[in-house]
Design an enzyme around this catalytic site. Structure first.
Site, mmCIF file in Angstrom:
data_model
loop_
_atom_site.group_PDB
_atom_site.id
_atom_site.type_symbol
_atom_site.label_atom_id
_atom_site.label_comp_id
_atom_site.label_asym_id
_atom_site.label_seq_id
_atom_site.Cartn_x
_atom_site.Cartn_y
_atom_site.Cartn_z
ATOM 1 N N GLY A 1 23.081 34.015 1.677
ATOM 2 C CA GLY A 1 23.438 32.649 2.063
ATOM 3 C C GLY A 1 24.915 32.376 1.871
ATOM 4 O O GLY A 1 25.455 31.399 2.384
ATOM 5 N N GLY B 1 27.575 27.980 1.275
ATOM 6 C CA GLY B 1 28.034 29.351 1.527
ATOM 7 C C GLY B 1 29.242 29.763 0.701
ATOM 8 O O GLY B 1 29.794 30.844 0.897
ATOM 9 N N ARG C 1 32.237 42.335 -3.945
ATOM 10 C CA ARG C 1 31.237 43.037 -4.763
ATOM 11 C C ARG C 1 30.964 44.411 -4.166
ATOM 12 O O ARG C 1 30.858 44.563 -2.958
ATOM 13 C CB ARG C 1 29.957 42.210 -4.819
ATOM 14 C CG ARG C 1 28.857 42.841 -5.636
ATOM 15 C CD ARG C 1 27.816 41.832 -6.080
ATOM 16 N NE ARG C 1 27.025 41.299 -4.978
ATOM 17 C CZ ARG C 1 26.068 40.381 -5.139
ATOM 18 N NH1 ARG C 1 25.828 39.874 -6.335
ATOM 19 N NH2 ARG C 1 25.383 39.940 -4.115
ATOM 20 N N ARG D 1 16.943 44.810 -2.023
ATOM 21 C CA ARG D 1 16.269 44.220 -3.178
ATOM 22 C C ARG D 1 14.762 44.389 -3.043
ATOM 23 O O ARG D 1 14.271 44.675 -1.948
ATOM 24 C CB ARG D 1 16.579 42.708 -3.211
ATOM 25 C CG ARG D 1 18.062 42.403 -3.211
ATOM 26 C CD ARG D 1 18.360 41.160 -2.362
ATOM 27 N NE ARG D 1 19.803 41.029 -2.148
ATOM 28 C CZ ARG D 1 20.629 40.372 -2.955
ATOM 29 N NH1 ARG D 1 20.147 39.746 -3.992
ATOM 30 N NH2 ARG D 1 21.923 40.352 -2.713
ATOM 31 N N ASP E 1 14.261 38.771 -5.768
ATOM 32 C CA ASP E 1 15.416 38.937 -4.872
ATOM 33 C C ASP E 1 16.665 39.336 -5.654
ATOM 34 O O ASP E 1 17.689 39.672 -5.056
ATOM 35 C CB ASP E 1 15.676 37.659 -4.063
ATOM 36 C CG ASP E 1 15.817 36.430 -4.945
ATOM 37 O OD1 ASP E 1 14.897 36.164 -5.733
ATOM 38 O OD2 ASP E 1 16.846 35.745 -4.857
ATOM 39 N N ASN E 2 16.573 39.308 -6.973
ATOM 40 C CA ASN E 2 17.709 39.733 -7.795
ATOM 41 C C ASN E 2 17.429 41.059 -8.490
ATOM 42 O O ASN E 2 18.118 41.417 -9.445
ATOM 43 C CB ASN E 2 18.040 38.663 -8.829
ATOM 44 C CG ASN E 2 18.592 37.403 -8.180
ATOM 45 O OD1 ASN E 2 19.147 37.447 -7.089
ATOM 46 N ND2 ASN E 2 18.420 36.280 -8.845
HETATM 47 P P1 AMP Z 1 20.795 33.316 -6.455
HETATM 48 O O1 AMP Z 1 20.196 32.271 -7.329
HETATM 49 O O2 AMP Z 1 22.278 33.451 -6.611
HETATM 50 O O3 AMP Z 1 20.081 34.608 -6.549
HETATM 51 O O4 AMP Z 1 20.598 32.793 -4.964
HETATM 52 C C1 AMP Z 1 19.334 32.523 -4.409
HETATM 53 C C2 AMP Z 1 19.477 32.273 -2.927
HETATM 54 O O5 AMP Z 1 20.299 31.138 -2.663
HETATM 55 C C3 AMP Z 1 20.104 33.416 -2.139
HETATM 56 O O6 AMP Z 1 19.480 33.506 -0.885
HETATM 57 C C4 AMP Z 1 21.546 32.982 -2.011
HETATM 58 O O7 AMP Z 1 22.186 33.558 -0.900
HETATM 59 C C5 AMP Z 1 21.399 31.481 -1.841
HETATM 60 N N1 AMP Z 1 22.591 30.759 -2.285
HETATM 61 C C6 AMP Z 1 23.012 30.612 -3.546
HETATM 62 N N2 AMP Z 1 24.132 29.861 -3.598
HETATM 63 C C7 AMP Z 1 24.445 29.537 -2.323
HETATM 64 C C8 AMP Z 1 25.501 28.794 -1.714
HETATM 65 N N3 AMP Z 1 26.459 28.208 -2.426
HETATM 66 N N4 AMP Z 1 25.480 28.694 -0.377
HETATM 67 C C9 AMP Z 1 24.520 29.275 0.360
HETATM 68 N N5 AMP Z 1 23.504 29.969 -0.155
HETATM 69 C C10 AMP Z 1 23.460 30.119 -1.486
HETATM 70 MG MG MG Z 2 20.557 36.396 -5.825
#
Ligand code: AMP
Ligand code: MG
Length: 505
Positions: A102, A136, A186, A193, A262-263
């Protein structure tokens, strides 16, 4: 490739590296091709020189004006084939059918000087079809956090994604307040994943699962290709790496904080440095993440959560494990069931090394647990307790750095010391050798929350990245005594304690 780049010969930061984008050759439904969104005023925070070198990139060129434009997503390096990957996942146990990059763009893959293929990804590079309602973007603080902690993990010898560079964007991002924006570059063996498999499974896409599994075997587990059942062998190999990884985390007091499926990365690297933290005073129930209200991802839960995540992966693989559904379930279950014993073996072996034991005895895990219990009761600092145990062995620095002084209630610790001494005595190892072996596995320097926070404050509040540089320099040699860096080894004072950490979103 944009016109201006196609017209220019490939000189500059990525000139010597040849992108070879194997993920982009997978079926189009695995991702969306798109470019990063430009930012208004890119500024360099840091280029990781040793990593650039490993990748065959010119660090000076990366730090140049043209390089920074690329690291900010304003220009594409030649050979990049930018895309956002789609995936799904269980977040805190709840199913999210559609996640994805995202706020990240995979530029492509580079095979490094070591022969290893790695993804080059920009994180914080603008909206994608998977952004949902979010912007994003990434804020500077979380980008600095990920840079520092991932590089510290690398120096500790723990498999991890890495940080090639960090830049500021010149644009604000809006969270609870306006914050400076940043982009992290990165580097990972891949960004596939558990949730990538889950996405295809949830769409009944057996053909896609097969294509992804073949890609993963080719890229990360080539030995599985020769097995009777390559996909089962792949699952088992993934599980083996995860068991070892979580053991390594726990051996340094690391709490990932957001072990959603997903992580969890298929290649077995630590990924997604959001609300993660290293513990100061030990407690098995320790949680730092501000959003982990139930303690699902507490320190002591990490092994069982990893197994739960692997069970989700196993389920996603059922359609390709065996033609017979019953046989597939049986195979999957048999593999997932091996997790506890593999984890325990890795954890026990690591604890033995931390205690300076060279041989294996049946009671070793219980002995180590005894120390952890004493640390819990005595609220002792995890890192220093293990580091200073070596001082008890060879007497070095014991007057000032006696682990006993780390315990509120030294009696329990002293009783444990007797048991440990009795165990060690059954081995014919010279104290100097034992102490040296212990110092080689028990780090003195970890990215303590208060130090990371201090570096972030300087960057965010004053645009001063000196403290981050200084911290990174110390953390690059976590096992070495660094007399000038004594301050970085200390636990926080009560005023310095950072009780909570926050997601990078
Ligand atoms: P995370 O908690 O970082 O693992 O993110 C979980 C999901 O939210 C993933 O699909 C990320 O790409 C999306 N995501 C997290 N932060 C943002 C952001 N600021 N803008 C768009 N998507 C985000
Ligand atoms: Mg993530």
């Amino acid at each position: 490739m944009p016109q201006d780049l196609a017209a220019n010969p490939p000189t500059g930061p990525f000139a010597s590296a040849v992108f070879d984008n194997s993920y982009a050759r997978l079926p189009g439904r695995f991702f969306t091709r798109l470019s990063p969104s430009p930012v208004s005023g890119p500024g360099l925070i840091k280029v990781n020189r040793p990593l650039a070198d490993l990748l065959g990139l010119d660090a000076d060129a990366l730090a140049s004006e043209a390089g920074v434009q690329m690291l900010a997503g304003n220009r594409l390096p030649p050979g990049a084939d930018p895309l956002a990957q789609v995936y799904a996942g269980h977040q805190f146990g709840g199913w999210s059918p559609q996640l994805g990059d995202g706020r990240a763009i995979l530029l492509g893959e580079i095979v490094g000087r070591d022969g290893v293929r790695r993804d080059i990804q920009l994180k914080g590079s603008g909206r994608t079809p998977y952004s949902r309602s979010a912007d994003g973007r990434a804020a500077l603080g979380p980008v600095m956090r990920e840079y520092i902690i991932s590089e510290a993990m690398y120096a500790l010898g723990i498999p991890t994604t890495r940080s090639l560079a960090a830049v500021t964007t010149g644009d604000a991002v809006y969270r609870e307040s306006a914050l400076p924006g940043a982009v992290l570059t990165r580097v990972a063996q891949s960004h596939i994943r558990v949730g990538t498999f889950q996405y295809l499974y949830s769409r009944d896409d057996a053909e896609g699962l097969r294509a992804l599994a073949d890609h993963v075997i080719d890229r990360h587990y080539p030995e599985a290709a020769a097995a009777d059942q390559p996909y089962a062998a792949m699952l088992e190999a993934i599980l083996v790496r995860q068991a070892a990884l979580v053991a390594q985390w726990m051996l340094v007091g690391f709490i990932h904080g957001v072990m959603n499926t997903d992580n969890m990365q298929i290649a077995g690297e630590t990924i997604d440095y959001g609300p993660c933290a290293f513990m100061d005073a030990f407690h098995p129930g320790r949680v730092y993440s501000s959003i982990d209200h139930q303690g699902r991802y507490a320190y002591g839960n990490q092994a069982s959560i990893a197994q739960w995540n692997l069970a989700q992966l196993a389920q996603a693989l059922l359609p390709i494990l065996d033609e017979s559904p019953e046989a597939a379930v049986q195979q999957a279950q048999a593999i997932v069931d091996t997790f506890p014993k593999r984890f325990e073996a890795a954890f026990t072996e690591g604890l033995r090394a931390k205690l300076g034991l060279f041989s294996a005895e049946a009671g070793d895990l219980a002995l180590a647990q005894g120390l952890l219990t004493a640390m819990t009761k005595g609220e002792a600092d995890f890192t220093l307790t293990f580091r200073w145990l070596a001082n008890v062995v060879d007497g070095q620095g014991l007057a000032l750095r006696n682990p006993r002084n780390l315990f509120n209630d030294p009696a329990v610790f002293e009783e444990w010391l007797q048991a440990w001494a009795a165990r060690a005595q059954r081995e014919d190892v010279a104290p100097v050798d034992r102490a040296a072996a212990m110092r080689a596995v028990n780090p003195l320097f970890i990215p303590r929350n208060h130090l990371v926070e201090e570096a972030i404050r300087a960057g965010e509040d004053r645009g001063d990245f000196g403290p981050m540089e200084a911290l990174l320099a110390v953390l690059a040699h976590p096992f070495d005594d660094q007399p000038d860096a004594a301050r970085y080894a200390l636990p926080p004072t009560p005023e310095q304690v950072v009780p909570q950490t926050f997601c990078g979103t």
